[in-house]
Design a protein around this motif. Structure first.
Motif, PDB file in Angstrom:
ATOM      1  N   ARG A 130       0.804  -1.218   0.000  1.00  0.00           N
ATOM      2  CA  ARG A 130       0.000   0.000   0.000  1.00  0.00           C
ATOM      3  C   ARG A 130       0.843   1.278   0.000  1.00  0.00           C
ATOM      4  O   ARG A 130       0.643   2.171  -0.824  1.00  0.00           O
ATOM      5  N   LYS A 131       1.809   1.380   0.893  1.00  0.00           N
ATOM      6  CA  LYS A 131       2.618   2.598   0.981  1.00  0.00           C
ATOM      7  C   LYS A 131       3.539   2.752  -0.221  1.00  0.00           C
ATOM      8  O   LYS A 131       3.770   3.845  -0.712  1.00  0.00           O
ATOM      9  N   ILE A 132       4.081   1.626  -0.697  1.00  0.00           N
ATOM     10  CA  ILE A 132       4.976   1.677  -1.848  1.00  0.00           C
ATOM     11  C   ILE A 132       4.200   2.096  -3.093  1.00  0.00           C
ATOM     12  O   ILE A 132       4.680   2.869  -3.916  1.00  0.00           O
ATOM     13  N   LYS A 133       2.975   1.587  -3.221  1.00  0.00           N
ATOM     14  CA  LYS A 133       2.130   1.940  -4.349  1.00  0.00           C
ATOM     15  C   LYS A 133       1.927   3.443  -4.444  1.00  0.00           C
ATOM     16  O   LYS A 133       1.986   4.029  -5.525  1.00  0.00           O
ATOM     17  N   LYS A 134       1.725   4.054  -3.287  1.00  0.00           N
ATOM     18  CA  LYS A 134       1.417   5.477  -3.266  1.00  0.00           C
ATOM     19  C   LYS A 134       2.606   6.304  -3.740  1.00  0.00           C
ATOM     20  O   LYS A 134       2.451   7.326  -4.399  1.00  0.00           O
ATOM     21  N   SER A 135       3.813   5.828  -3.457  1.00  0.00           N
ATOM     22  CA  SER A 135       5.018   6.565  -3.820  1.00  0.00           C
ATOM     23  C   SER A 135       5.465   6.302  -5.250  1.00  0.00           C
ATOM     24  O   SER A 135       6.036   7.169  -5.898  1.00  0.00           O
ATOM     25  N   PHE A 136       5.223   5.087  -5.761  1.00  0.00           N
ATOM     26  CA  PHE A 136       5.784   4.695  -7.047  1.00  0.00           C
ATOM     27  C   PHE A 136       4.725   4.352  -8.097  1.00  0.00           C
ATOM     28  O   PHE A 136       5.034   3.708  -9.086  1.00  0.00           O
ATOM     29  N   ARG A 137       3.496   4.803  -7.893  1.00  0.00           N
ATOM     30  CA  ARG A 137       2.397   4.390  -8.752  1.00  0.00           C
ATOM     31  C   ARG A 137       2.588   4.810 -10.208  1.00  0.00           C
ATOM     32  O   ARG A 137       2.044   4.203 -11.119  1.00  0.00           O
ATOM     33  N   PHE A 138       3.378   5.873 -10.449  1.00  0.00           N
ATOM     34  CA  PHE A 138       3.527   6.360 -11.814  1.00  0.00           C
ATOM     35  C   PHE A 138       4.798   5.854 -12.503  1.00  0.00           C
ATOM     36  O   PHE A 138       5.155   6.337 -13.564  1.00  0.00           O
ATOM     37  N   ILE A 139       5.498   4.907 -11.880  1.00  0.00           N
ATOM     38  CA  ILE A 139       6.647   4.297 -12.537  1.00  0.00           C
ATOM     39  C   ILE A 139       6.124   3.233 -13.500  1.00  0.00           C
ATOM     40  O   ILE A 139       5.479   2.279 -13.094  1.00  0.00           O
ATOM     41  N   TYR A 140       6.384   3.423 -14.766  1.00  0.00           N
ATOM     42  CA  TYR A 140       5.900   2.497 -15.775  1.00  0.00           C
ATOM     43  C   TYR A 140       6.852   1.318 -15.882  1.00  0.00           C
ATOM     44  O   TYR A 140       7.883   1.380 -16.553  1.00  0.00           O
ATOM     45  N   SER A 141       6.495   0.227 -15.225  1.00  0.00           N
ATOM     46  CA  SER A 141       7.359  -0.940 -15.110  1.00  0.00           C
ATOM     47  C   SER A 141       7.761  -1.496 -16.465  1.00  0.00           C
ATOM     48  O   SER A 141       8.930  -1.780 -16.714  1.00  0.00           O
ATOM     49  N   GLY A 142       6.773  -1.697 -17.354  1.00  0.00           N
ATOM     50  CA  GLY A 142       7.058  -2.262 -18.661  1.00  0.00           C
ATOM     51  C   GLY A 142       8.046  -1.416 -19.433  1.00  0.00           C
ATOM     52  O   GLY A 142       8.969  -1.940 -20.073  1.00  0.00           O
ATOM     53  N   SER A 143       7.867  -0.100 -19.380  1.00  0.00           N
ATOM     54  CA  SER A 143       8.760   0.807 -20.098  1.00  0.00           C
ATOM     55  C   SER A 143      10.173   0.740 -19.527  1.00  0.00           C
ATOM     56  O   SER A 143      11.162   0.758 -20.276  1.00  0.00           O
ATOM     57  N   LEU A 144      10.278   0.645 -18.203  1.00  0.00           N
ATOM     58  CA  LEU A 144      11.578   0.553 -17.553  1.00  0.00           C
ATOM     59  C   LEU A 144      12.297  -0.725 -17.963  1.00  0.00           C
ATOM     60  O   LEU A 144      13.478  -0.703 -18.335  1.00  0.00           O
ATOM     61  N   PHE A 145      11.585  -1.853 -17.933  1.00  0.00           N
ATOM     62  CA  PHE A 145      12.171  -3.130 -18.354  1.00  0.00           C
ATOM     63  C   PHE A 145      12.594  -3.074 -19.820  1.00  0.00           C
ATOM     64  O   PHE A 145      13.632  -3.623 -20.206  1.00  0.00           O
ATOM     65  N   ALA A 146      11.779  -2.433 -20.651  1.00  0.00           N
ATOM     66  CA  ALA A 146      12.064  -2.337 -22.084  1.00  0.00           C
ATOM     67  C   ALA A 146      13.371  -1.594 -22.328  1.00  0.00           C
ATOM     68  O   ALA A 146      14.227  -2.042 -23.102  1.00  0.00           O
ATOM     69  N   PHE A 147      13.546  -0.465 -21.656  1.00  0.00           N
ATOM     70  CA  PHE A 147      14.773   0.323 -21.830  1.00  0.00           C
ATOM     71  C   PHE A 147      15.996  -0.417 -21.294  1.00  0.00           C
ATOM     72  O   PHE A 147      17.063  -0.416 -21.919  1.00  0.00           O
ATOM     73  N   LEU A 148      15.842  -1.048 -20.140  1.00  0.00           N
ATOM     74  CA  LEU A 148      16.970  -1.774 -19.538  1.00  0.00           C
ATOM     75  C   LEU A 148      17.433  -2.916 -20.439  1.00  0.00           C
ATOM     76  O   LEU A 148      18.638  -3.094 -20.662  1.00  0.00           O
ATOM     77  N   LEU A 149      16.489  -3.696 -20.961  1.00  0.00           N
ATOM     78  CA  LEU A 149      16.841  -4.815 -21.832  1.00  0.00           C
ATOM     79  C   LEU A 149      17.483  -4.323 -23.129  1.00  0.00           C
ATOM     80  O   LEU A 149      18.429  -4.926 -23.635  1.00  0.00           O
ATOM     81  N   THR A 150      16.983  -3.210 -23.643  1.00  0.00           N
ATOM     82  CA  THR A 150      17.562  -2.635 -24.860  1.00  0.00           C
ATOM     83  C   THR A 150      19.006  -2.222 -24.634  1.00  0.00           C
ATOM     84  O   THR A 150      19.887  -2.507 -25.453  1.00  0.00           O
ATOM     85  N   LEU A 151      19.277  -1.576 -23.516  1.00  0.00           N
ATOM     86  CA  LEU A 151      20.637  -1.118 -23.208  1.00  0.00           C
ATOM     87  C   LEU A 151      21.570  -2.294 -22.951  1.00  0.00           C
ATOM     88  O   LEU A 151      22.698  -2.335 -23.453  1.00  0.00           O
TER      89      LEU A 151
END
Length: 247
Positions: free
Chosen positions: A90-111
């Motif tokens: 619950r608390k983590i969700k409130k702080s990081f709700r706008f981090i787009y997980s799929g996009s982050l994984f996509a960029f990391l794998l590309t790099l």
């Protein structure tokens, strides 16, 4: 509220197009960087990605209209993963709700792979209004949501075959990988919606995607279509008979 939702959806669509264009054009497969060649490859990728996403969106809206619900194209965010366990996250969700997980994984794998591997599970959809008119049961069912997700995956399968038939390799590459990664049965991804709505449909879709991915580079579009559908139908039929019907 409606205007806000429409604006957010448009923003999500544009972000998805930009991300997929970047990861698929990152490596233009040349030994030495050539600005002109890279620009041409980037523009071609942008056109194909935009067209594919618009088809993806069109299928979503048409099938939503058919079921009488309102749907929204969304990015796969950290909040979607956290929803699996709402109490502990619950608390983590409130702080990081706008981090787009799929996009982050996509960029990391590309790099990490220098643009030789692609992660494309960056989006999903949500139902805004589950109340429908003229139905015995007022809410849309999980099976119907599974059908929606299946048709969206199927759209990329058809696009991949279409690009194969006109020999546009980048179009085949993009839609094949979008199809495969979105079948992950986790969180709120399309694969999860299919898996929990209909196991048999999920098996059919998974086999269809895997077989087509293996054959599309060596066989014609028609041969790939026929073999993929035949194999997927047989395996899904066996699955249904042995594990679903007999129960």
């Amino acid at each position: 509220m409606r205007l806000s939702s429409s604006y957010q959806e448009t923003k999500n669509i544009l972000i998805a197009i930009i991300i997929l264009t970047i990861i698929f054009s990152f490596n233009d497969k040349t030994a030495v960087f050539n600005p002109e060649h890279y620009s041409i490859n980037f523009i071609l990728t942008l056109v194909i990605v935009t067209f594919s996403i618009l088809v993806h969106l069109l299928v979503l809206k048409l099938i939503s209209l058919h079921y009488g619900v309102s749907s929204e194209f969304t990015l796969w965010s950290f909040e979607e993963i956290a929803n699996i366990s709402p109490i502990s996250w619950r608390k983590i969700k409130k702080s990081f709700r706008f981090i787009y997980s799929g996009s982050l994984f996509a960029f990391l794998l590309t790099l990490v792979s220098n643009g030789k591997a692609y992660f494309t599970a960056i989006s999903t959809f949500k139902i805004e209004n589950t109340k429908t008119l003229g139905r015995t049961f007022p809410n849309i069912t999980e099976k119907e949501i599974a059908n929606m997700a299946f048709l969206m995956i199927l759209a990329h399968f058809i696009l991949a075959l279409t690009f194969r038939s006109i020999n546009v390799k980048q179009g085949v590459l993009i839609n094949s990988w979008v199809m495969i990664w979105n079948l992950l049965p986790v969180s709120s991804l399309l694969g999860s919606k299919i898996f929990f709505g209909s196991r048999t449909l999920y098996i059919f879709t998974l086999v269809l995607a895997v077989i087509s991915l293996g054959l599309i580079g060596v066989l014609t579009a028609t041969q790939t279509l026929l073999i993929s559908i035949f194999t997927a139908s047989i395996i899904a039929g066996i699955w249904f008979w042995k594990l679903e019907y007999i129960k």
